[in-house]
Structures are given as C-alpha cells and as structure tokens.
Design a protein around this motif. Structure first.
Motif, short mmCIF file in Angstrom:
data_model
loop_
_atom_site.label_atom_id
_atom_site.label_comp_id
_atom_site.label_asym_id
_atom_site.label_seq_id
_atom_site.Cartn_x
_atom_site.Cartn_y
_atom_site.Cartn_z
N ASN A 28 72.58 31.56 4.63
CA ASN A 28 73.70 31.74 3.72
C ASN A 28 73.28 32.64 2.56
O ASN A 28 72.17 32.49 2.02
CB ASN A 28 74.17 30.39 3.13
CG ASN A 28 74.86 29.52 4.16
OD1 ASN A 28 74.65 28.33 4.21
ND2 ASN A 28 75.68 30.10 5.00
N GLU A 49 81.44 36.03 11.76
CA GLU A 49 81.48 34.60 12.12
C GLU A 49 82.73 34.27 12.92
O GLU A 49 83.44 33.30 12.62
CB GLU A 49 81.37 33.72 10.87
CG GLU A 49 80.01 33.85 10.23
CD GLU A 49 79.87 32.98 8.99
OE1 GLU A 49 80.42 31.87 9.00
OE2 GLU A 49 79.21 33.41 8.06
N TYR A 62 77.29 43.03 -6.56
CA TYR A 62 78.47 42.40 -7.13
C TYR A 62 78.13 42.22 -8.61
O TYR A 62 77.38 41.30 -8.95
CB TYR A 62 78.73 41.02 -6.51
CG TYR A 62 79.10 41.04 -5.03
CD1 TYR A 62 80.41 41.26 -4.63
CD2 TYR A 62 78.13 40.82 -4.05
CE1 TYR A 62 80.76 41.25 -3.27
CE2 TYR A 62 78.47 40.81 -2.70
CZ TYR A 62 79.78 41.03 -2.33
OH TYR A 62 80.12 41.02 -0.99
N ALA A 111 73.29 42.26 -3.77
CA ALA A 111 73.55 41.51 -2.54
C ALA A 111 72.93 42.19 -1.32
O ALA A 111 72.63 41.53 -0.33
CB ALA A 111 75.06 41.37 -2.33
N LYS A 163 75.01 39.26 4.99
CA LYS A 163 75.60 39.64 6.28
C LYS A 163 77.05 40.10 6.12
O LYS A 163 77.43 41.16 6.61
CB LYS A 163 75.53 38.45 7.27
CG LYS A 163 74.13 37.89 7.45
CD LYS A 163 74.10 36.70 8.38
CE LYS A 163 74.86 35.49 7.89
NZ LYS A 163 74.29 34.83 6.68
N SER A 164 77.85 39.29 5.42
CA SER A 164 79.27 39.65 5.26
C SER A 164 79.41 40.90 4.41
O SER A 164 80.30 41.73 4.65
CB SER A 164 80.05 38.51 4.61
OG SER A 164 80.08 37.42 5.47
N THR A 165 78.54 41.04 3.43
CA THR A 165 78.59 42.23 2.58
C THR A 165 78.34 43.47 3.43
O THR A 165 79.05 44.48 3.32
CB THR A 165 77.53 42.12 1.45
OG1 THR A 165 77.79 40.92 0.73
CG2 THR A 165 77.59 43.31 0.52
N ALA A 215 72.57 35.80 2.63
CA ALA A 215 71.59 36.83 2.97
C ALA A 215 72.17 38.25 2.84
O ALA A 215 71.43 39.22 2.74
CB ALA A 215 71.07 36.62 4.39
P1 ATP Z 1 77.11 33.32 4.42
O1 ATP Z 1 76.26 33.08 5.62
O2 ATP Z 1 77.04 32.19 3.45
O3 ATP Z 1 78.51 33.76 4.74
P2 ATP Z 1 76.23 36.06 3.87
O4 ATP Z 1 74.91 36.35 4.47
O5 ATP Z 1 77.42 36.60 4.57
O6 ATP Z 1 76.38 34.52 3.59
P3 ATP Z 1 77.22 37.46 1.55
O7 ATP Z 1 78.56 36.81 1.56
O8 ATP Z 1 77.13 38.87 1.99
O9 ATP Z 1 76.16 36.61 2.36
O10 ATP Z 1 76.64 37.32 0.08
C1 ATP Z 1 75.43 37.98 -0.31
C2 ATP Z 1 75.19 37.67 -1.79
O11 ATP Z 1 76.24 38.19 -2.58
C3 ATP Z 1 75.11 36.19 -2.11
O12 ATP Z 1 74.12 35.99 -3.08
C4 ATP Z 1 76.48 35.87 -2.68
O13 ATP Z 1 76.40 34.82 -3.62
C5 ATP Z 1 76.84 37.17 -3.36
N1 ATP Z 1 78.30 37.40 -3.35
C6 ATP Z 1 79.11 37.44 -2.28
N2 ATP Z 1 80.38 37.68 -2.63
C7 ATP Z 1 80.37 37.78 -3.99
C8 ATP Z 1 81.37 38.03 -4.95
N3 ATP Z 1 82.64 38.24 -4.61
N4 ATP Z 1 80.99 38.07 -6.26
C9 ATP Z 1 79.71 37.87 -6.61
N5 ATP Z 1 78.71 37.65 -5.74
C10 ATP Z 1 79.03 37.60 -4.45
#
Ligand code: ATP
Length: 268
Positions: free
Chosen positions: A43, A170, A18, A23, A47-49, A45
């Motif tokens: 949080n 989730e 990003y 990410a 996962k959603s990405t 990590a």
């Molecule tokens: P969570 O358990 O909190 O949902 P996650 O494991 O799904 O977290 P992601 O949402 O994939 O994590 O985010 C991975 C990284 O990318 C994090 O450091 C987050 O801050 C960053 N990130 C996520 N979305 C964006 C965005 N739109 N712009 C900038 N950075 C982002």
C-alpha cells in the motif's frame, strides 16, 4: 530473428508529487504489445499514481511518459481513449444507466458524435458482455449491482473500447475467486491477442499465475522487475512487504506461490 513488438508504454525517470509528498521517484518501465505486466507492491508504493500518469490523468513532475507514442497528459482525449482503456480502482457507483448502456459508453471514442451506434458497436458490446459473463445482467441498472458485478461492467466497458493498451487498477478487487481468475484469464487472452496489458495487483499468487512480467514498486521506486519466478523470492517479499513468507511452487503449473509464514496471532 524477429524484432520485439513495440513498447506501447514507455516511462522514463518519471517522478510525481502530491504537494510535498514524493509519490513516484524516477520510475522507468516499459510494456510491449502482447504482454501482461503486473505492477505489485505494498500500500502506498505508487502503483495507482503510475497508472494515473500512464492514463494521462496526471502529468509527471519530472521525466517522460509515452503511450503508443502519445504524451498522455496532453494528447487529445479522444485519441487517448482510442489508444488506452482504464479500469479504475474506484468506479463511480451512482450511474442511472443499465449495464448495456454503460458498456456502450466504451464505444464513444470510436463513434461519430452525431450517429447512432452501428453494428460494429453492438457487436463489440455484446462480445464484451459475453466475455465478462454479464449478458444476464445486461438490462439491470448499474447502481443496483454488487461491487464485484459493477467491477466486471467496467472491465467489459474497457474491452468494448478496443484499446491498444489496457490498464487495470486492482481490477480484481471485490471479485470472488472464480471471477478473479476469469478476469486475469481475460487479461491474458487480451495480451495474447496483441494488447499491452498493465495490471496493478495485490494478490501475488494471482499475479504470478497470470503475468508475463512483474514490476515491484516500493516507496515510489522500482525495486525489481522480471519474470514472476525470479522476482518473487522469499527475501524480496519479506523485505518489500515486511512479512516473512514461504515461497513454493504450484505443483501443477510450476508457478511461484507465496504464503505468509506463521500466524499473525496464535489461534485461541
Ligand atoms: P494502494 O496499494 O494502497 O492502492 P498505491 O501503491 O496505489 O497504494 P498510490 O495511491 O499511488 O499508492 O500512493 C502513493 C503515495 O502517494 C502514498 O504515499 C499516498 O499516501 C500518496 N497519495 C496518493 N494519493 C494522494 C493524494 N490525492 N494526495 C496526497 N497524497 C496522495
């Protein structure tokens, strides 16, 4: 010996940024037809990405992602929607549709653009509503439901889509205990029925109880992968989540159980 079922999700050395923020850093993982794979990790990590890349909502900045042989970022949307359904983390709230109408939208990739819904569509919608215990709410408006009820509608819409790959980001958030367990049972039934199910989960005990395999992400990298009992060791959970835990076993099922050790704050 029978050949293993085909890998429907194949991620090879995939990275994603990003802007300046890395990410996902060279992530590789596979998920096959008939298995329920849990993506776990703290949080941020990644996962959603990772789920977004697999669903084709974003393209990797390096490496490759394949879903049922398609490149998710460039495949025609309709073809992707037949192959893959996503239950998103933040489903839209302000839809002026009824529950039944919202679930029927899952049928769009299977319908002729100009034809009315047919018996197969109505049957699939009814089955999905029933599986998600939504029949009593079928004629309620989506924007007049609780967060957990709405989450179940998006689960039902994904089931009605009849995908080969089901992605759950989730999907159990906001669900009460009984509906969390019911959602994961449904995910298990879907996997046993031949779907490839990939679920982002925060509840390690729910993940351990339902998933065939866990993939642990930390700071954008895969740090462990395998059977829940092998992956969820005290040492690993403490290192990845930064919290000392007690790791035991469910006496009835033998599945691993993880609980925080000690209290964050002493009781008054
Ligand atoms: P969570 O358990 O909190 O949902 P996650 O494991 O799904 O977290 P992601 O949402 O994939 O994590 O985010 C991975 C990284 O990318 C994090 O450091 C987050 O801050 C960053 N990130 C996520 N979305 C964006 C965005 N739109 N712009 C900038 N950075 C982002």
């Amino acid at each position: 010996m029978t050949a293993p079922p085909p890998a429907l999700v194949e991620v090879r050395e995939a990275s994603f940024r990003y802007g300046e923020r890395l990410a996902m850093d060279r992530v590789s993982f596979e998920a096959r037809a008939g298995e329920l794979v849990g993506l776990v990790g703290p949080n941020g990590a990644g996962k959603s990405t990772l789920i977004r890349l697999v669903a084709g909502l974003a393209a990797p900045s390096g490496g490759t992602v394949r879903l049922a042989g398609l490149d998710p970022a460039t495949a025609p949307r309709r073809e992707m929607a037949r192959a893959c359904a996503l239950v998103p983390q933040d489903p839209p709230v302000h839809w002026p549709f009824t529950v039944r109408e919202a679930v029927m939208m899952g049928r769009a990739p299977r319908q002729n653009l100009f034809a009315a819904a047919g018996p197969l569509d109505h049957g699939a919608v009814r089955g999905a509503l029933e599986a998600c215990e939504l029949l009593p709410l079928a004629d309620r408006r989506l924007d007049a439901l609780s967060g957990g009820e709405r989450r179940r509608v998006f689960f039902a819409r994904a089931l009605a889509q009849e995908p080969r790959v089901l992605l759950l980001d989730e999907a159990t958030a906001f669900l009460d205990l009984a509906h969390q367990v019911a959602a994961m049972r449904m995910a298990e039934v879907a996997a046993r029925g031949g779907l490839c199910v990939v679920a982002v989960l925060h509840d390690l005990n729910l993940a351990a109880a339902s998933c065939d395999r866990l993939v642990v992400l930390s700071r954008g990298r895969v740090v462990a992968e395998g059977r829940p009992a092998d992956v969820l060791t005290e040492e690993r959970v403490a290192a990845v989540w930064g919290l000392p835990v007690w790791r035991g076993e469910n006496g009835a099922t033998g599945e691993p159980v993880v609980l925080p050790r000690g209290r964050a704050r002493p009781k008054p």
